[in-house]
Motif scaffolding. Structure first.
Motif, PDB file in Angstrom:
ATOM      1  N   SER A 124      15.264  20.401  48.108  1.00 51.45           N
ATOM      2  CA  SER A 124      15.947  19.114  48.272  1.00 51.45           C
ATOM      3  C   SER A 124      16.975  18.898  47.172  1.00 51.45           C
ATOM      4  CB  SER A 124      14.938  17.958  48.313  1.00 51.45           C
ATOM      5  OG  SER A 124      14.331  17.749  47.059  1.00 51.45           O
ATOM      6  N   ASN A 125      16.689  19.332  45.950  1.00 48.82           N
ATOM      7  CA  ASN A 125      17.672  19.248  44.879  1.00 48.82           C
ATOM      8  C   ASN A 125      18.856  20.172  45.143  1.00 48.82           C
ATOM      9  OD1 ASN A 125      16.979  17.418  42.610  1.00 48.82           O
ATOM     10  ND2 ASN A 125      15.050  18.518  42.748  1.00 48.82           N
ATOM     11  N   LEU A 126      18.571  21.370  45.635  1.00 50.95           N
ATOM     12  CA  LEU A 126      19.634  22.320  45.947  1.00 50.95           C
ATOM     13  C   LEU A 126      20.556  21.772  47.029  1.00 50.95           C
ATOM     14  CD1 LEU A 126      20.932  25.113  45.662  1.00 50.95           C
ATOM     15  CD2 LEU A 126      19.303  25.929  47.357  1.00 50.95           C
ATOM     16  N   VAL A 127      19.979  21.243  48.091  1.00 52.58           N
ATOM     17  CA  VAL A 127      20.793  20.667  49.163  1.00 52.58           C
ATOM     18  C   VAL A 127      21.614  19.497  48.633  1.00 52.58           C
ATOM     19  CG1 VAL A 127      20.653  19.385  51.341  1.00 52.58           C
ATOM     20  CG2 VAL A 127      19.310  21.459  51.034  1.00 52.58           C
ATOM     21  N   GLY A 128      21.011  18.672  47.787  1.00 49.80           N
ATOM     22  CA  GLY A 128      21.744  17.544  47.206  1.00 49.80           C
ATOM     23  C   GLY A 128      22.911  17.982  46.345  1.00 49.80           C
ATOM     24  N   ILE A 129      22.687  18.993  45.512  1.00 49.62           N
ATOM     25  CA  ILE A 129      23.766  19.488  44.661  1.00 49.62           C
ATOM     26  C   ILE A 129      24.894  20.065  45.506  1.00 49.62           C
ATOM     27  CG2 ILE A 129      24.374  21.323  43.029  1.00 49.62           C
ATOM     28  CD1 ILE A 129      21.647  20.840  41.716  1.00 49.62           C
ATOM     29  N   LEU A 130      24.540  20.860  46.512  1.00 48.50           N
ATOM     30  CA  LEU A 130      25.571  21.454  47.362  1.00 48.50           C
ATOM     31  C   LEU A 130      26.330  20.393  48.147  1.00 48.50           C
ATOM     32  CD1 LEU A 130      23.725  24.636  48.640  1.00 48.50           C
ATOM     33  CD2 LEU A 130      25.536  24.493  46.926  1.00 48.50           C
ATOM     34  N   MET A 131      25.636  19.405  48.685  1.00 50.63           N
ATOM     35  CA  MET A 131      26.320  18.330  49.414  1.00 50.63           C
ATOM     36  C   MET A 131      27.258  17.558  48.492  1.00 50.63           C
ATOM     37  SD  MET A 131      23.279  16.882  51.863  1.00 50.63           S
ATOM     38  CE  MET A 131      24.236  15.557  52.562  1.00 50.63           C
ATOM     39  N   THR A 132      26.805  17.274  47.274  1.00 49.00           N
ATOM     40  CA  THR A 132      27.649  16.568  46.313  1.00 49.00           C
ATOM     41  C   THR A 132      28.877  17.395  45.966  1.00 49.00           C
ATOM     42  OG1 THR A 132      25.714  15.457  45.402  1.00 49.00           O
ATOM     43  CG2 THR A 132      27.690  15.458  44.054  1.00 49.00           C
ATOM     44  N   GLN A 133      28.678  18.666  45.706  1.00 50.11           N
ATOM     45  CA  GLN A 133      29.807  19.535  45.379  1.00 50.11           C
ATOM     46  C   GLN A 133      30.798  19.611  46.516  1.00 50.11           C
ATOM     47  OE1 GLN A 133      28.010  23.286  44.400  1.00 50.11           O
ATOM     48  NE2 GLN A 133      27.857  22.785  42.228  1.00 50.11           N
ATOM     49  N   TRP A 134      30.307  19.815  47.733  1.00 52.22           N
ATOM     50  CA  TRP A 134      31.207  19.957  48.879  1.00 52.22           C
ATOM     51  C   TRP A 134      31.963  18.660  49.145  1.00 52.22           C
ATOM     52  CZ3 TRP A 134      27.066  22.777  52.211  1.00 52.22           C
ATOM     53  CH2 TRP A 134      26.976  24.101  51.793  1.00 52.22           C
ATOM     54  N   GLY A 135      31.265  17.520  49.074  1.00 50.98           N
ATOM     55  CA  GLY A 135      31.931  16.244  49.314  1.00 50.98           C
ATOM     56  C   GLY A 135      32.968  15.926  48.253  1.00 50.98           C
ATOM     57  N   ALA A 136      32.618  16.126  46.983  1.00 50.73           N
ATOM     58  CA  ALA A 136      33.553  15.828  45.890  1.00 50.73           C
ATOM     59  C   ALA A 136      34.731  16.794  45.893  1.00 50.73           C
ATOM     60  CB  ALA A 136      32.822  15.900  44.551  1.00 50.73           C
ATOM     61  N   ARG A 137      34.459  18.053  46.103  1.00 53.98           N
ATOM     62  CA  ARG A 137      35.524  19.048  46.093  1.00 53.98           C
ATOM     63  C   ARG A 137      36.511  18.809  47.230  1.00 53.98           C
ATOM     64  NH1 ARG A 137      35.130  24.552  43.318  1.00 53.98           N
ATOM     65  NH2 ARG A 137      33.571  23.359  42.203  1.00 53.98           N
ATOM     66  N   ALA A 138      35.992  18.495  48.398  1.00 47.68           N
ATOM     67  CA  ALA A 138      36.880  18.233  49.533  1.00 47.68           C
ATOM     68  C   ALA A 138      37.698  16.973  49.297  1.00 47.68           C
ATOM     69  CB  ALA A 138      36.064  18.104  50.816  1.00 47.68           C
ATOM     70  N   ALA A 139      37.086  15.959  48.673  1.00 46.58           N
ATOM     71  CA  ALA A 139      37.827  14.727  48.401  1.00 46.58           C
ATOM     72  C   ALA A 139      38.892  14.936  47.329  1.00 46.58           C
ATOM     73  CB  ALA A 139      36.856  13.637  47.967  1.00 46.58           C
ATOM     74  N   LEU A 140      38.600  15.769  46.335  1.00 45.51           N
ATOM     75  CA  LEU A 140      39.544  15.974  45.232  1.00 45.51           C
ATOM     76  C   LEU A 140      40.573  17.052  45.523  1.00 45.51           C
ATOM     77  CD1 LEU A 140      37.063  15.745  42.244  1.00 45.51           C
ATOM     78  CD2 LEU A 140      38.657  13.997  43.036  1.00 45.51           C
ATOM     79  N   GLN A 141      40.189  18.095  46.238  1.00 46.94           N
ATOM     80  CA  GLN A 141      41.091  19.211  46.467  1.00 46.94           C
ATOM     81  C   GLN A 141      41.817  19.140  47.796  1.00 46.94           C
ATOM     82  OE1 GLN A 141      38.877  22.840  46.018  1.00 46.94           O
ATOM     83  NE2 GLN A 141      39.096  22.806  43.797  1.00 46.94           N
ATOM     84  N   GLY A 142      41.331  18.376  48.716  1.00 43.71           N
ATOM     85  CA  GLY A 142      41.973  18.310  50.019  1.00 43.71           C
ATOM     86  C   GLY A 142      41.751  19.577  50.816  1.00 43.71           C
ATOM     87  N   ASP A 143      42.824  20.174  51.302  1.00 42.87           N
ATOM     88  CA  ASP A 143      42.726  21.339  52.174  1.00 42.87           C
ATOM     89  C   ASP A 143      42.916  22.662  51.441  1.00 42.87           C
ATOM     90  OD1 ASP A 143      42.260  19.726  54.337  1.00 42.87           O
ATOM     91  OD2 ASP A 143      44.388  19.478  54.786  1.00 42.87           O
ATOM     92  N   ARG A 144      42.868  22.664  50.116  1.00 38.03           N
ATOM     93  CA  ARG A 144      43.013  23.921  49.374  1.00 38.03           C
ATOM     94  C   ARG A 144      41.821  24.825  49.632  1.00 38.03           C
ATOM     95  NH1 ARG A 144      44.309  22.425  43.319  1.00 38.03           N
ATOM     96  NH2 ARG A 144      43.262  20.506  43.834  1.00 38.03           N
TER      97      ARG A 144
END
Length: 120
Positions: free
Chosen positions: A61-81
């Motif tokens: 559950s911690n792993l899924v949370g970390i990955l979801m946070t990373q993917w959501g933040a990265r997509a919001a900050l980086q856009g389509d890169r």
């Protein structure tokens, strides 16, 4: 970036934060019930494996949370890169493992108070 994509990334970031070790305060509300439910299902008929199952479920559950946070933040900050999925997975796996190992060590060392009879 479309509105639907922004909403999805916001969901990933928010829900991932709630599952991740970044929000240590929510373990009793989210992570431990998920981990116990996971262990209860996985160890059906073999209750001696319940504690290791809870530890594995907590780690997952911690792993899924970390990955979801990373993917959501990265997509919001980086856009389509372009993204490096392998690096993101390794970082999530490593940080979740370190955090869950620390919690397990605290529990087995009896420094973290747990309900009576949960640990041998």
């Amino acid at each position: 970036m479309s509105l639907l994509s922004k909403l999805w990334n916001g969901f990933l970031l928010g829900f991932g934060y709630l599952l991740s070790p970044l929000s240590w305060w929510n373990d009793l509300v989210f992570n431990l019930p998920i981990a116990y439910g996971f262990a209860w299902v996985v160890t059906w008929g073999h209750r001696q494996w319940l504690v290791p199952g809870v530890i594995l479920g907590y780690w997952l559950s911690n792993l899924v949370g970390i990955l979801m946070t990373q993917w959501g933040a990265r997509a919001a900050l980086q856009g389509d890169r372009p993204r490096n999925l392998k690096q993101e997975l390794l970082w999530g796996l490593g940080s979740a493992t370190v955090y869950s190992g620390a919690i397990a060590a605290l529990a087995y060392g009896h420094w973290l108070p747990l309900p009576e009879g949960l640990l041998p």
